[in-house]
Design a protein around this motif. Structure first.
Motif, PDB file in Angstrom:
ATOM      1  N   PRO A  76       0.770  -1.247  -0.121  1.00 22.77           N
ATOM      2  CA  PRO A  76       0.087   0.080  -0.080  1.00 22.77           C
ATOM      3  C   PRO A  76       0.835   1.276  -0.033  1.00 22.77           C
ATOM      4  CG  PRO A  76      -1.174  -1.518   1.420  1.00 22.77           C
ATOM      5  CD  PRO A  76       0.462  -2.257   1.108  1.00 22.77           C
ATOM      6  N   THR A  77       2.004   1.410   0.366  1.00 26.82           N
ATOM      7  CA  THR A  77       2.786   2.502   0.366  1.00 26.82           C
ATOM      8  C   THR A  77       3.678   2.896  -0.662  1.00 26.82           C
ATOM      9  OG1 THR A  77       4.719   1.627   1.421  1.00 26.82           O
ATOM     10  CG2 THR A  77       3.146   2.141   2.961  1.00 26.82           C
ATOM     11  N   LEU A  78       3.551   1.880  -1.910  1.00 28.47           N
ATOM     12  CA  LEU A  78       4.246   2.162  -2.976  1.00 28.47           C
ATOM     13  C   LEU A  78       2.961   2.611  -3.925  1.00 28.47           C
ATOM     14  CD1 LEU A  78       6.926   1.631  -4.216  1.00 28.47           C
ATOM     15  CD2 LEU A  78       6.131  -0.659  -5.187  1.00 28.47           C
ATOM     16  N   SER A  79       3.531   3.721  -4.752  1.00 32.05           N
ATOM     17  CA  SER A  79       2.584   4.559  -5.747  1.00 32.05           C
ATOM     18  C   SER A  79       2.433   3.625  -6.861  1.00 32.05           C
ATOM     19  CB  SER A  79       2.844   5.890  -5.887  1.00 32.05           C
ATOM     20  OG  SER A  79       4.168   5.824  -6.904  1.00 32.05           O
ATOM     21  N   ARG A  80       1.276   3.672  -7.576  1.00 34.05           N
ATOM     22  CA  ARG A  80       1.186   3.139  -8.761  1.00 34.05           C
ATOM     23  C   ARG A  80       2.016   3.549  -9.772  1.00 34.05           C
ATOM     24  NH1 ARG A  80      -0.143  -0.901  -7.560  1.00 34.05           N
ATOM     25  NH2 ARG A  80       0.647  -0.168  -5.663  1.00 34.05           N
ATOM     26  N   LYS A  81       2.634   4.726  -9.838  1.00 32.31           N
ATOM     27  CA  LYS A  81       3.380   5.009 -10.706  1.00 32.31           C
ATOM     28  C   LYS A  81       4.951   4.670 -10.383  1.00 32.31           C
ATOM     29  CE  LYS A  81       3.396   9.709 -11.511  1.00 32.31           C
ATOM     30  NZ  LYS A  81       3.762  11.097 -11.452  1.00 32.31           N
ATOM     31  N   ALA A  82       5.263   4.456  -9.348  1.00 34.24           N
ATOM     32  CA  ALA A  82       6.543   3.724  -9.213  1.00 34.24           C
ATOM     33  C   ALA A  82       6.457   2.359  -9.733  1.00 34.24           C
ATOM     34  CB  ALA A  82       6.864   3.621  -7.572  1.00 34.24           C
ATOM     35  N   VAL A  83       5.228   1.425  -9.557  1.00 36.26           N
ATOM     36  CA  VAL A  83       5.334   0.208  -9.986  1.00 36.26           C
ATOM     37  C   VAL A  83       5.174   0.090 -11.648  1.00 36.26           C
ATOM     38  CG1 VAL A  83       3.597  -1.539 -10.015  1.00 36.26           C
ATOM     39  CG2 VAL A  83       3.921  -0.670  -7.721  1.00 36.26           C
ATOM     40  N   ALA A  84       4.641   1.089 -12.129  1.00 33.62           N
ATOM     41  CA  ALA A  84       4.584   1.152 -13.558  1.00 33.62           C
ATOM     42  C   ALA A  84       5.820   1.313 -14.040  1.00 33.62           C
ATOM     43  CB  ALA A  84       3.662   2.373 -13.882  1.00 33.62           C
ATOM     44  N   ARG A  85       6.814   2.409 -13.293  1.00 31.86           N
ATOM     45  CA  ARG A  85       8.157   2.570 -13.725  1.00 31.86           C
ATOM     46  C   ARG A  85       9.025   1.425 -13.750  1.00 31.86           C
ATOM     47  NH1 ARG A  85       9.778   6.147 -10.049  1.00 31.86           N
ATOM     48  NH2 ARG A  85       9.090   7.855 -11.158  1.00 31.86           N
ATOM     49  N   ALA A  86       8.842   0.610 -12.719  1.00 30.14           N
ATOM     50  CA  ALA A  86       9.633  -0.656 -12.417  1.00 30.14           C
ATOM     51  C   ALA A  86       9.482  -1.629 -13.343  1.00 30.14           C
ATOM     52  CB  ALA A  86       9.168  -1.398 -11.078  1.00 30.14           C
ATOM     53  N   LYS A  87       8.091  -1.803 -13.969  1.00 30.97           N
ATOM     54  CA  LYS A  87       7.586  -2.710 -15.039  1.00 30.97           C
ATOM     55  C   LYS A  87       8.049  -2.119 -16.244  1.00 30.97           C
ATOM     56  CE  LYS A  87       3.341  -4.328 -12.760  1.00 30.97           C
ATOM     57  NZ  LYS A  87       2.085  -4.334 -12.887  1.00 30.97           N
ATOM     58  N   ARG A  88       8.125  -0.783 -16.491  1.00 26.14           N
ATOM     59  CA  ARG A  88       8.604  -0.393 -17.737  1.00 26.14           C
ATOM     60  C   ARG A  88      10.238  -0.259 -17.972  1.00 26.14           C
ATOM     61  NH1 ARG A  88       6.062   4.078 -16.713  1.00 26.14           N
ATOM     62  NH2 ARG A  88       7.846   5.528 -15.989  1.00 26.14           N
ATOM     63  N   TYR A  89      10.657  -0.115 -16.916  1.00 24.69           N
ATOM     64  CA  TYR A  89      12.432  -0.422 -16.960  1.00 24.69           C
ATOM     65  C   TYR A  89      12.649  -1.769 -17.323  1.00 24.69           C
ATOM     66  CZ  TYR A  89      17.249   0.173 -15.016  1.00 24.69           C
ATOM     67  OH  TYR A  89      18.459   0.094 -14.885  1.00 24.69           O
ATOM     68  N   CYS A  90      12.141  -2.727 -16.629  1.00 28.94           N
ATOM     69  CA  CYS A  90      12.518  -4.062 -16.819  1.00 28.94           C
ATOM     70  C   CYS A  90      12.142  -4.640 -18.132  1.00 28.94           C
ATOM     71  CB  CYS A  90      11.829  -5.136 -15.658  1.00 28.94           C
ATOM     72  SG  CYS A  90      12.582  -4.950 -14.054  1.00 28.94           S
ATOM     73  N   GLN A  91      10.908  -4.146 -18.596  1.00 25.59           N
ATOM     74  CA  GLN A  91      10.650  -4.535 -20.134  1.00 25.59           C
ATOM     75  C   GLN A  91      11.526  -3.936 -20.950  1.00 25.59           C
ATOM     76  OE1 GLN A  91       6.426  -3.007 -20.314  1.00 25.59           O
ATOM     77  NE2 GLN A  91       5.577  -4.900 -19.174  1.00 25.59           N
ATOM     78  N   HIS A  92      12.089  -2.586 -20.688  1.00 27.95           N
ATOM     79  CA  HIS A  92      12.703  -1.968 -21.802  1.00 27.95           C
ATOM     80  C   HIS A  92      14.442  -2.666 -21.758  1.00 27.95           C
ATOM     81  CE1 HIS A  92      14.626   1.232 -23.895  1.00 27.95           C
ATOM     82  NE2 HIS A  92      15.755   1.187 -23.388  1.00 27.95           N
ATOM     83  N   TYR A  93      14.767  -3.202 -20.639  1.00 25.00           N
ATOM     84  CA  TYR A  93      16.252  -3.907 -20.675  1.00 25.00           C
ATOM     85  C   TYR A  93      16.001  -5.311 -20.480  1.00 25.00           C
ATOM     86  CZ  TYR A  93      18.015   0.505 -19.606  1.00 25.00           C
ATOM     87  OH  TYR A  93      18.522   2.031 -19.956  1.00 25.00           O
ATOM     88  N   GLY A  94      14.734  -5.780 -20.816  1.00 30.47           N
ATOM     89  CA  GLY A  94      14.644  -7.172 -20.911  1.00 30.47           C
ATOM     90  C   GLY A  94      15.144  -8.085 -19.531  1.00 30.47           C
ATOM     91  N   ILE A  95      14.776  -7.441 -18.398  1.00 29.84           N
ATOM     92  CA  ILE A  95      15.057  -8.204 -17.130  1.00 29.84           C
ATOM     93  C   ILE A  95      14.007  -8.713 -16.511  1.00 29.84           C
ATOM     94  CG2 ILE A  95      15.604  -7.524 -14.719  1.00 29.84           C
ATOM     95  CD1 ILE A  95      16.749  -4.868 -15.711  1.00 29.84           C
ATOM     96  N   ALA A  96      14.230 -10.030 -15.931  1.00 32.06           N
ATOM     97  CA  ALA A  96      13.154 -10.860 -15.542  1.00 32.06           C
ATOM     98  C   ALA A  96      12.672 -10.197 -14.335  1.00 32.06           C
ATOM     99  CB  ALA A  96      13.689 -12.153 -15.373  1.00 32.06           C
TER     100      ALA A  96
END
Length: 287
Positions: A76-96
């Motif tokens: 609950p203390t993590l913003s949706r924007k931060a979660v979206a950034r994490a997903k976007r970053y990993c997708q971009h660099y092909g990180i599991a």
């Protein structure tokens, strides 16, 4: 141009450039040691919240060449924007990347006043299961490790606190984030949503979701960087959203008062104010 060798400040003509050469050199040396240490592992699991500290540590992992996968504890203390950034970053660099969703209140340095919070590291180890897994790298500063130890007494087995043990402070993480130009993935300024509460007694899951929703709505309006702070009136029931606006957006926000009001009422706030001047205790304009 003149230089003050004792302070490390360099001034050039009409432009003032503050550069502590000693700090920069020691920072680069420590960063290189961290990269070399990371390269010594066969494989790692890296905690990745999407905030600036974890973006910086992830970048060093990539620079080291170590094999790793990312894990995000979505609480609950993590913003949706931060979660979206994490997903976007990993997708971009092909990180599991694995996202573990929980409604549990997870401990952070901003929640030290709460009695009923989970140990995030042991909780993560438990969710990963009892099987042997690679060491878990924590993107924690020296201040965060001290607070963690104060609350939980010891560091869990099979976890790495390399950044904290190298003396990396919150300031160092911000410096490294800017130096490596990682704001491509966002400014990293959301921080823990618990920072939006001046009164610890009003911090709960429902109110955290209200703040997060309000900031998402404002971001969707093109007001990225606007933050919403949670307050209650003297009756402890009436909720107030205090909208803190970057200087460059204030004129636009002022013109959008009716739209902002309707959006934040839709996020279940009772009242809304706009901060119109900077400072710790800014004047506000009720809308």
């Amino acid at each position: 141009m003149y230089a003050n060798s004792s302070s490390g400040i360099v001034v050039m003509d009409a432009n003032v450039v503050v550069l502590n050469r000693g700090y920069d050199q020691s920072f680069q040396a420590r960063e290189q040691r961290l990269i070399e240490s990371l390269a010594g592992y066969d494989e790692l699991i890296v905690t990745f919240s999407g905030r600036l500290e974890s973006c910086y540590s992830m970048d060093l992992c990539r620079a080291s060449g170590v094999r790793f996968r990312a894990i995000t504890l979505d609480n609950p203390t993590l913003s949706r924007k931060a979660v979206a950034r994490a997903k976007r970053y990993c997708q971009h660099y092909g990180i599991a990347h694995q996202v573990i969703k929980t409604d549990e209140m997870i401990f952070s340095v901003h929640l030290g006043h709460l009695a009923d919070v989970k140990d995030p590291v042991r909780y993560l180890c438990q969710r990963l299961g009892q099987e042997v897994h690679p060491p878990i790298l924590l993107s924690a500063s020296a201040e965060e490790m001290r607070e963690y130890l104060r609350r939980f007494d010891s560091l869990p087995a099979n976890t790495l606190w390399l950044f904290a043990e190298q003396g990396m402070t919150n300031r160092d993480f911000r410096y490294g984030f800017q130096k490596r130009q990682l704001d491509l993935w966002g400014k990293g300024g959301e921080n823990c949503l618990s920072r939006r509460f001046s009164d610890p007694q009003s911090l709960d899951r429902r109110h955290l979701r209200m703040v997060d929703m309000a900031e998402q709505l404002l971001s969707d309006m093109g007001l990225d960087g606007v933050q919403v702070y949670f307050h209650t009136l003297a009756d402890r029931v009436t909720t107030l959203a205090r909208v803190r606006t970057p200087t460059g957006l204030r004129a636009r926000v002022f013109d959008m008062q009716p739209t902002i009001l309707q959006a934040l009422l839709g996020a279940q706030f009772d009242m809304v104010t706009l901060d119109m001047v900077p400072g710790e205790d800014p004047q506000a304009l009720a809308i």
